[in-house]
Design a protein around this motif. Structure first.
Motif, PDB file in Angstrom:
ATOM      1  N   TYR A 149       1.066  -1.135  -0.128  1.00 49.32           N
ATOM      2  CA  TYR A 149       0.027   0.077  -0.176  1.00 49.32           C
ATOM      3  C   TYR A 149       0.989   1.410   0.193  1.00 49.32           C
ATOM      4  O   TYR A 149       2.183   1.144  -0.063  1.00 49.32           O
ATOM      5  N   ARG A 150       0.204   2.187  -0.095  1.00 49.70           N
ATOM      6  CA  ARG A 150       1.162   3.460   0.002  1.00 49.70           C
ATOM      7  C   ARG A 150       0.233   4.380   0.802  1.00 49.70           C
ATOM      8  O   ARG A 150      -1.092   4.626   0.698  1.00 49.70           O
ATOM      9  N   VAL A 151       0.779   5.334   1.768  1.00 49.99           N
ATOM     10  CA  VAL A 151      -0.003   6.391   2.608  1.00 49.99           C
ATOM     11  C   VAL A 151      -0.580   7.376   1.739  1.00 49.99           C
ATOM     12  O   VAL A 151      -1.889   7.974   2.344  1.00 49.99           O
ATOM     13  N   LYS A 152       0.114   7.904   0.630  1.00 50.97           N
ATOM     14  CA  LYS A 152      -0.523   8.743  -0.391  1.00 50.97           C
ATOM     15  C   LYS A 152       0.353   8.852  -1.494  1.00 50.97           C
ATOM     16  O   LYS A 152       1.482   8.471  -1.785  1.00 50.97           O
ATOM     17  N   PHE A 153      -0.548   8.684  -2.672  1.00 50.57           N
ATOM     18  CA  PHE A 153       0.048   8.528  -3.858  1.00 50.57           C
ATOM     19  C   PHE A 153       0.634   9.921  -4.379  1.00 50.57           C
ATOM     20  O   PHE A 153       0.091  10.913  -4.990  1.00 50.57           O
ATOM     21  N   ASP A 154       2.051  10.164  -3.979  1.00 46.83           N
ATOM     22  CA  ASP A 154       2.617  11.210  -4.541  1.00 46.83           C
ATOM     23  C   ASP A 154       4.163  10.864  -4.509  1.00 46.83           C
ATOM     24  O   ASP A 154       4.438   9.768  -4.269  1.00 46.83           O
ATOM     25  N   ASP A 155       5.117  11.822  -5.010  1.00 46.71           N
ATOM     26  CA  ASP A 155       6.711  11.515  -5.105  1.00 46.71           C
ATOM     27  C   ASP A 155       7.191  11.192  -4.076  1.00 46.71           C
ATOM     28  O   ASP A 155       8.323  10.928  -3.701  1.00 46.71           O
ATOM     29  N   LEU A 156       6.864  11.854  -2.647  1.00 49.30           N
ATOM     30  CA  LEU A 156       7.220  11.810  -1.533  1.00 49.30           C
ATOM     31  C   LEU A 156       7.027  10.753  -0.651  1.00 49.30           C
ATOM     32  O   LEU A 156       7.565  10.524   0.437  1.00 49.30           O
ATOM     33  N   HIS A 157       5.907   9.822  -1.074  1.00 54.62           N
ATOM     34  CA  HIS A 157       5.574   8.729  -0.282  1.00 54.62           C
ATOM     35  C   HIS A 157       5.606   7.460  -1.399  1.00 54.62           C
ATOM     36  O   HIS A 157       4.671   7.220  -2.091  1.00 54.62           O
ATOM     37  N   PRO A 158       6.739   6.861  -1.360  1.00 55.88           N
ATOM     38  CA  PRO A 158       6.761   5.396  -2.006  1.00 55.88           C
ATOM     39  C   PRO A 158       5.887   4.430  -1.295  1.00 55.88           C
ATOM     40  O   PRO A 158       5.182   4.550  -0.226  1.00 55.88           O
TER      41      PRO A 158
END
Length: 626
Positions: A149-158
Motif C-alpha cells: 500500500y502507500r500512505v499517499k500517492f505522490d513522489d514523497l511517499h513510496p
C-alpha cells in the motif's frame, strides 16, 4: 509456466478464503491459465470471471465487471505483456481501494515486482497482496507474500510493504506479526503525510487565525467544530500526520441555482481539496450521495432560551385563589344576604331610605371583616351578620393560604412549547447563521411561522454575545445551540435571572459527525480511531471544556423573593378604579348640589319678585280709589 501456475493455485484459494471473498475476476495471459484458475476457485465455491489481458481493449467492460459491492477479488498475472498498461488503466479508474482485494503474482523476484508496482496509484486503504519469488539464501524456492500500500500517492511517499508470510506450494506460513495485528495497526504510521480538514467559520476577528478560533474560547458558535478539531488533531498525532485547515464561510448545503451545486465544506471535499470535514454535520440523504460519514461525535440542542415573563393580567395573585365561578357564587351570596337584611330591617323597624345603605355597608363590611358602629336592632339581622362573618372567616383561610404560598414558591412557567412561544408577546431572534433556513424549515409549521414572520421578516439576527445580553434584559427569546451560551449566562446573570430562564427545544436530538470525501482512503482509519477516542472519554471531556450545562436555580431555596409591582397590580387597579369612580361621584354630587342651590335661589328670587309686584299692584289700587 504451467508448473509455476499450479504452484500458485493453492495460494489463491488460501488468500480468497482468508478474506471471505465470494467472487473473483481473473486476468491472465492465456485462455488456459484463466480456465485453470477459474476451475481451482470454483472448487471452493468462488464465482469467477476471466479475461485475457493480451486481447483486452475495451476497459469499460472491465469497469462494469468489477462491481463495487460486495468486495471482489482481482487476480492478476504480473508477467503478462500488457500488465503495466492494465495497472495504469485501473489506477486511473480508482480500482485500488478497499472495495477490491488484489492478488498479484509473478514468477520474477519480489524486488522486481515491487519496482513495477511503484507506479501504481495505490492509497492507504488499498488491499494488494503481492506473491513473487524470494531470492534470499534461505528461501528454498518459496514464494514471498507481502501486503502492499502507500500512505499517499505522490513522489514523497513510496509504496509501503508489510510481510505476510511464505508459500511453499502446499501451505501459507503467515508471520506472527501479521496475524496478531489488524490492518489499521499495521498501517498506523502515515509517515508525516498531510491531511486536509475543511472547516466552516463565519467570522474571524482581526489578528486571529482559524487555528486560534478552534483552540481558544473565542466564539461559542465554533464550539462544535472545536471539539471535532481536537479529535482530528489527536488522530493526526497518533498516525504521524499533520492536519491542515481549509476554511470556508458557507454552510454545507445545496446552493440555489441552475446546477444546484454544493457549497461549504462538502464542496471542498468533493473538489478533493480536503480529506475530512472539521465542522460536524448531520446526516442527510443529499449528503450521503456525495460524502461518507464517520462515527457521531456531537449532539447539538437547538432551541429558544429566554427569561420567562411573570404573568401580568387582571387575574393576578389577588384574584387567582378563587376561580371565576367561586367569585361569582360569593358575590351572589353576599347580594342575597344584603337583600335579606334589607327586607328584615324594613319589616321590623321604622327606618327610612338609609336602610339599603346600612344593609350594604353592614354585609360587605362584615365580609371584609370590618366593624360596624351602629347598633343592630333585630335578632334576625344579627343572625345574618353572624353568618356573613363565619363565611368570611372560612373564605379568608383558603384565600390567605394561597397568597402566602404564591409568594414563597416559584411562579408557574406557562411558555413550554413553540406554540406557547408563538402566542406570546416576546421578541424572537436567532444567530445569524447560514444553516437557519435548513434548520427551521425542516421543523413543524409553528416553528416555520416563527422564523418567517418574527425572525427573518423583522431581520432579528444577532451575534451570540448580543443575544445573551438581550436575554438578560428580558422580553426576548434567542435561538441557538443552547449549551454553547450557558457559559456566558453563568458569568453575567444573577441568581434570580437564572431562575427565570426557560428553554424550549423543538427538534429531536440531532447526531452530527465529520464527513470524508466519497473516495477518501482514510475513512476507515478516522472512523476506528474516532470510536477509540469516544470510548476513552475524550469527547465527553471536550464537551465539558467547551460547553456548560444549564445552570441550576438555587435562589428560591435560600433567598427572600421580594414582592414586586406585578404581584400587587390587582389591588392597585382596584384602588385606582375606586378613586376614579369616587371622583366622578364627587363631581356629580357637586354639580347636583350647585344646581339645587341655583334652583333654590332662583325660586326665592322669583317669589320675592312676585311679592314685590303684588305689593305694588295693591298700592296702585289704593291710589286709584282716592
Amino acid at each position: 509456466m504451467l508448473l509455476e501456475l499450479n504452484f500458485f493455485l493453492g495460494l489463491f484459494r488460501e488468500l480468497v478464503l482468508l478474506n471471505n471473498l465470494k467472487s473473483c475476476a481473473v486476468f491472465c495471459c492465456s485462455e488456459s491459465h484463466c480456465l485453470k484458475i477459474s476451475k481451482s476457485l470454483q472448487n471452493v465455491s468462488i464465482s469467477t470471471i476471466a479475461f485475457n489481458i493480451n486481447f483486452l481493449e475495451d476497459f469499460s467492460f472491465v469497469d462494469k465487471s468489477l462491481i463495487n459491492s460486495p468486495q471482489i477479488g482481482v487476480i492478476l498475472d504480473l508477467d503478462c505483456e500488457k500488465s503495466d498498461e492494465f495497472l495504469e488503466e485501473m489506477s486511473h479508474r480508482n480500482k485500488f481501494n478497499e472495495t477490491f482485494l488484489w492478488i498479484i503474482y509473478s514468477s520474477n523476484s519480489h524486488e522486481d515486482s515491487l519496482e513495477i508496482l511503484n507506479g501504481v496509484r495505490m492509497q492507504w486503504d488499498s488491499e494488494v497482496f503481492l506473491a513473487a519469488r524470494d531470492l534470499g539464501e534461505n528461501a528454498d524456492g518459496a514464494v514471498k507474500v507481502s501486503e502492499v500500500y502507500r500512505v499517499k500517492f505522490d513522489d514523497l511517499h513510496p509504496i509501503c510493504v508489510n510481510f505476510v508470510g511464505f508459500w511453499n506450494g502446499k501451505s501459507l506460513r503467515v508471520s506472527e506479526a501479521f496475524t496478531r495485528t489488524t490492518k489499521i495497526r499495521r498501517r498506523l504510521d502515515l509517515k508525516g503525510t498531510e491531511i486536509y480538514g475543511a472547516v466552516t467559520i463565519f467570522h474571524i476577528p482581526p489578528g486571529l487565525t482559524a487555528h486560534d478560533m478552534l483552540t481558544n474560547l473565542v466564539d461559542s458558535s465554533v464550539s462544535a467544530s472545536a471539539i471535532q478539531y481536537t479529535l482530528l488533531t489527536g488522530i493526526a498525532k497518533r498516525v504521524n500526520a499533520t492536519l491542515i485547515l481549509r476554511r470556508t464561510t458557507s454552510w454545507s448545503q445545496v446552493a440555489v441555482g441552475p446546477n444546484d451545486t454544493w457549497v461549504g465544506t462538502i464542496a471542498i471535499l468533493n473538489a478533493s481539496l480536503a480529506d475530512v470535514s472539521v465542522t460536524p454535520l448531520k446526516i442527510t440523504q443529499g449528503r450521503l450521495a456525495v460524502v461518507k460519514p464517520t462515527p457521531f461525535t456531537w449532539q447539538p440542542q437547538y432551541g429558544f432560551v429566554f427569561r420567562h415573563p411573570r404573568a401580568v393580567s387582571v387575574r393576578a395573585v389577588y384574584l387567582q385563589p378563587f376561580d371565576n365561578t367561586l367569585w361569582l357564587c360569593t358575590l351572589c351570596l353576599l347580594i342575597i344576604l344584603w337583600i335579606s337584611l334589607v327586607v328584615s330591617l324594613k319589616l321590623t323597624t321604622e327606618s327610612g331610605s338609609s336602610t339599603i345603605a346600612f344593609a350594604f355597608l353592614g354585609i360587605f363590611g362584615a365580609f371584609f371583616q370590618q366593624g360596624l358602629e351602629a347598633r343592630i336592632p333585630t335578632t334576625s339581622a344579627r343572625i345574618l351578620f353572624a353568618l356573613c362573618l363565619v363565611f368570611s372567616f372560612l373564605c379568608y383561610q383558603y384565600y390567605s393560604t394561597f397568597i402566602v404560598a404564591s409568594l414563597i414558591t416559584d411562579p408557574p412557567k406557562t411558555i413550554r412549547t413553540v406554540e406557547h412561544l408563538a402566542a406570546s408577546k416576546l421578541r424572537i431572534g436567532a444567530i445569524d447563521a447560514p444553516y437557519n433556513d435548513d434548520l427551521f424549515n425542516s421543523s413543524n409549521e409553528a416553528v416555520k411561522k416563527i422564523y418567517a414572520e418574527r425572525v427573518k421578516k423583522q431581520n432579528n439576527f444577532f451575534e451570540p454575545s448580543k443575544g445573551v445580553k438581550m436575554i438578560k434584559e428580558g422580553g426576548f427569546a434567542f435561538h441557538f445551540d443552547v449549551e454553547s451560551i450557558y457559559e456566558e449566562v453563568v458569568k453575567t446573570f444573577t441568581e434570580s435571572e437564572i431562575c427565570d430562564l426557560q428553554q424550549i427545544t423543538f427538534l429531536r436530538v440531532i447526531d452530527t459527525c465529520a464527513f470524508v470525501r466519497k473516495t477518501s482512503p482514510y475513512h476507515q482509519l478516522i472512523s476506528v480511531l474516532t470510536m477509540k477516542l469516544i470510548e476513552g472519554g475524550v469527547v465527553q471531556n471536550e464537551r465539558i471544556k467547551w460547553f456548560a450545562s444549564r445552570p441550576k436555580c438555587y435562589s428560591s431555596r435560600v433567598d427572600v423573593v421580594p414582592v414586586d409591582i406585578e404581584q400587587v397590580i390587582t389591588p392597585i387597579i382596584i384602588i385606582l378604579f375606586a378613586l376614579v369612580v369616587s371622583v366622578l361621584i364627587l363631581t356629580a354630587e357637586i354639580y347636583t348640589k350647585r344646581r339645587t342651590m341655583r334652583e333654590k335661589s332662583h325660586r326665592k328670587s322669583v317669589s320675592q319678585f312676585n311679592a314685590h309686584q303684588e305689593r305694588k299692584i295693591k298700592k296702585n289700587k289704593k291710589l286709584s280709589h282716592k
